[in-house]
Design a protein around this motif. Sequence first.
Motif, PDB file in Angstrom:
ATOM      1  N   TYR A   3       2.908 -29.930 -36.732  1.00 39.20           N
ATOM      2  CA  TYR A   3       3.278 -30.602 -35.481  1.00 39.20           C
ATOM      3  C   TYR A   3       3.437 -32.105 -35.662  1.00 39.20           C
ATOM      4  O   TYR A   3       2.679 -32.750 -36.386  1.00 39.20           O
ATOM      5  CB  TYR A   3       2.204 -30.353 -34.417  1.00 39.20           C
ATOM      6  CG  TYR A   3       2.321 -31.294 -33.242  1.00 39.20           C
ATOM      7  CD1 TYR A   3       3.273 -31.081 -32.243  1.00 39.20           C
ATOM      8  CD2 TYR A   3       1.497 -32.414 -33.149  1.00 39.20           C
ATOM      9  CE1 TYR A   3       3.408 -31.959 -31.182  1.00 39.20           C
ATOM     10  CE2 TYR A   3       1.628 -33.300 -32.083  1.00 39.20           C
ATOM     11  CZ  TYR A   3       2.579 -33.068 -31.104  1.00 39.20           C
ATOM     12  OH  TYR A   3       2.711 -33.945 -30.062  1.00 39.20           O
ATOM     13  N   SER A   4       4.434 -32.644 -34.969  1.00 40.39           N
ATOM     14  CA  SER A   4       4.506 -34.079 -34.713  1.00 40.39           C
ATOM     15  C   SER A   4       5.163 -34.269 -33.363  1.00 40.39           C
ATOM     16  O   SER A   4       5.911 -33.402 -32.906  1.00 40.39           O
ATOM     17  CB  SER A   4       5.300 -34.810 -35.799  1.00 40.39           C
ATOM     18  OG  SER A   4       6.674 -34.469 -35.742  1.00 40.39           O
ATOM     19  N   ASP A   5       4.893 -35.393 -32.736  1.00 39.75           N
ATOM     20  CA  ASP A   5       5.526 -35.696 -31.468  1.00 39.75           C
ATOM     21  C   ASP A   5       7.036 -35.814 -31.658  1.00 39.75           C
ATOM     22  O   ASP A   5       7.515 -36.249 -32.716  1.00 39.75           O
ATOM     23  CB  ASP A   5       4.964 -37.006 -30.915  1.00 39.75           C
ATOM     24  CG  ASP A   5       5.545 -37.338 -29.555  1.00 39.75           C
ATOM     25  OD1 ASP A   5       5.140 -36.698 -28.578  1.00 39.75           O
ATOM     26  OD2 ASP A   5       6.433 -38.215 -29.481  1.00 39.75           O
ATOM     27  N   ASP A  41      -4.358 -42.941 -29.592  1.00 37.56           N
ATOM     28  CA  ASP A  41      -3.433 -41.999 -28.966  1.00 37.56           C
ATOM     29  C   ASP A  41      -4.074 -41.373 -27.729  1.00 37.56           C
ATOM     30  O   ASP A  41      -5.297 -41.188 -27.674  1.00 37.56           O
ATOM     31  CB  ASP A  41      -3.078 -40.916 -29.995  1.00 37.56           C
ATOM     32  CG  ASP A  41      -2.179 -39.841 -29.429  1.00 37.56           C
ATOM     33  OD1 ASP A  41      -0.964 -40.045 -29.425  1.00 37.56           O
ATOM     34  OD2 ASP A  41      -2.717 -38.800 -28.994  1.00 37.56           O
ATOM     35  N   HIS A  66       7.170 -23.784 -24.981  1.00 35.30           N
ATOM     36  CA  HIS A  66       7.704 -25.128 -24.698  1.00 35.30           C
ATOM     37  C   HIS A  66       9.188 -25.124 -24.321  1.00 35.30           C
ATOM     38  O   HIS A  66       9.696 -26.151 -23.869  1.00 35.30           O
ATOM     39  CB  HIS A  66       7.502 -26.095 -25.870  1.00 35.30           C
ATOM     40  CG  HIS A  66       6.114 -26.585 -26.060  1.00 35.30           C
ATOM     41  ND1 HIS A  66       5.550 -27.549 -25.245  1.00 35.30           N
ATOM     42  CD2 HIS A  66       5.166 -26.262 -26.973  1.00 35.30           C
ATOM     43  CE1 HIS A  66       4.310 -27.799 -25.660  1.00 35.30           C
ATOM     44  NE2 HIS A  66       4.049 -27.030 -26.697  1.00 35.30           N
ATOM     45  N   HIS A 105       9.429 -29.024 -28.610  1.00 35.28           N
ATOM     46  CA  HIS A 105       8.139 -29.433 -28.068  1.00 35.28           C
ATOM     47  C   HIS A 105       8.460 -30.099 -26.744  1.00 35.28           C
ATOM     48  O   HIS A 105       9.536 -29.894 -26.171  1.00 35.28           O
ATOM     49  CB  HIS A 105       7.382 -30.341 -29.045  1.00 35.28           C
ATOM     50  CG  HIS A 105       5.957 -30.540 -28.659  1.00 35.28           C
ATOM     51  ND1 HIS A 105       5.480 -31.732 -28.188  1.00 35.28           N
ATOM     52  CD2 HIS A 105       4.909 -29.674 -28.620  1.00 35.28           C
ATOM     53  CE1 HIS A 105       4.192 -31.611 -27.884  1.00 35.28           C
ATOM     54  NE2 HIS A 105       3.811 -30.365 -28.134  1.00 35.28           N
ATOM     55  N   ASN A 106       7.552 -30.896 -26.195  1.00 34.55           N
ATOM     56  CA  ASN A 106       7.834 -31.554 -24.920  1.00 34.55           C
ATOM     57  C   ASN A 106       9.042 -32.486 -25.034  1.00 34.55           C
ATOM     58  O   ASN A 106       9.915 -32.504 -24.168  1.00 34.55           O
ATOM     59  CB  ASN A 106       6.606 -32.321 -24.437  1.00 34.55           C
ATOM     60  CG  ASN A 106       5.462 -31.393 -24.089  1.00 34.55           C
ATOM     61  OD1 ASN A 106       5.666 -30.287 -23.612  1.00 34.55           O
ATOM     62  ND2 ASN A 106       4.246 -31.828 -24.360  1.00 34.55           N
ATOM     63  N   TRP A 149      -4.086 -38.341 -26.577  1.00 35.21           N
ATOM     64  CA  TRP A 149      -4.796 -37.084 -26.823  1.00 35.21           C
ATOM     65  C   TRP A 149      -6.196 -37.360 -27.373  1.00 35.21           C
ATOM     66  O   TRP A 149      -7.183 -36.776 -26.913  1.00 35.21           O
ATOM     67  CB  TRP A 149      -4.002 -36.221 -27.800  1.00 35.21           C
ATOM     68  CG  TRP A 149      -4.512 -34.814 -27.911  1.00 35.21           C
ATOM     69  CD1 TRP A 149      -4.075 -33.726 -27.223  1.00 35.21           C
ATOM     70  CD2 TRP A 149      -5.589 -34.353 -28.749  1.00 35.21           C
ATOM     71  NE1 TRP A 149      -4.797 -32.609 -27.580  1.00 35.21           N
ATOM     72  CE2 TRP A 149      -5.732 -32.963 -28.509  1.00 35.21           C
ATOM     73  CE3 TRP A 149      -6.437 -34.963 -29.662  1.00 35.21           C
ATOM     74  CZ2 TRP A 149      -6.688 -32.195 -29.161  1.00 35.21           C
ATOM     75  CZ3 TRP A 149      -7.405 -34.194 -30.303  1.00 35.21           C
ATOM     76  CH2 TRP A 149      -7.516 -32.825 -30.048  1.00 35.21           C
TER      77      TRP A 149
END
Length: 394
Positions: free
Chosen positions: A82-84, A296, A210, A164-165, A298
């Motif tokens: 995962y990464s943003d 961050d 998502h 993702h988002n 989160w």
Amino acid sequence: MRYFIVLLIVLSSCKSSPDKESESKTFIEIHNEAIVIDTHNDILMKTADLGIMLDQDLTGKTHSDLNRWKKGGLDVQIFSVYSDGGVENAFTLANRQMDSLDAAIARNPNKIIKVANSDMILKAINENKIAAMFGVEGGHMIEDDLNKLEALYKRGARYLTLTHNVAPSWATSAADETTNPNLPQKGLTDFGIQVVTKMNELGMMIDVSHSGDQTFWDVIKITNKPIIASHSSVYSLVPSRRNLKDDQIKAIATNGGVIMINFHPGFIDNSFGEKEMAFLEKYSIEGDSLMNSGMDEWYMMDYLYKKYTTEAELMRPPLSKLIDHIDYIVKLVGVDYVGLGSDFDGINLTPLQLDDVSTYPVITKALLEKGYNEKDIVKILGSNFLRVLKANEI
């Protein structure tokens, strides 16, 4: 030593031959004999961000580590890469996270092994090893390049979460479609269609967690293989944009796919959102200070929950809320289309009793108490996902 008849395991995901006296088995016996699969764990994000190693004792720091997976009876873990969506060099970061798992496997060859298909899963379990695969969370990580998609598959990625988002250029996410009324287009672009087609050709599962509604329906129309939702729950119970509506659940069942239920309190408990907002408002000054220092969001929330443990505990939903989502899908489309996609280490809080990966057996206990028989519990714990994996294999 566990012995298998391969065909039987593919159909039933049970580590031992069926027992005529299964009705008298304890939940621990049923759990230990089932093949237990979790399709979404974010520990690799933390190995990259925090410099930790998953073969360390990470109790109190994370939900997951190698010894606690074994304690919880987990047989197969799909590790989220995962990464943003806004990060630069996402493909490089994906490979760095994959490197961290490969290194842990190299240090622990007798405990965990990377596998490529269902046959290798069965062999690993027969050798009493955890079978590991990757799932890439976010189509942005292929950087609009089908060669990079194939490269991730060759490294062991067996599903790609299309969005993702923050979505890639070629597919819209649930966040996109619900918050941006001025989108130039919704769903898959021409390149997005190429991605889905290429995944079918590779034998790489398409993950619609998502995804926006239009992306979802575009996938259903195009794919020739069963799909997954690697970590989603039920919209009718909790109307989060991340959850699946009844018509989507029915479409996944018709497609022969599987929905892996997410443990995140916000996706399984209607009351959680209000509680979380009140908590964050109460500690907003402290939270803002942490974020202004470079933390961050989160990790800021994770810090506050760990600091104010008593209040955080009161926010956690009962385990029954999670079971309700499993039960809803079973009643809607049948027991063959649901499984577990915890999101451990990608969520800050978990349902009560599900403190970490060592506690998977409480799910088996709760299903047994709900009236599920052994055969159906075995399907939910892993058999359903194995069926879909096998159907995607070339």
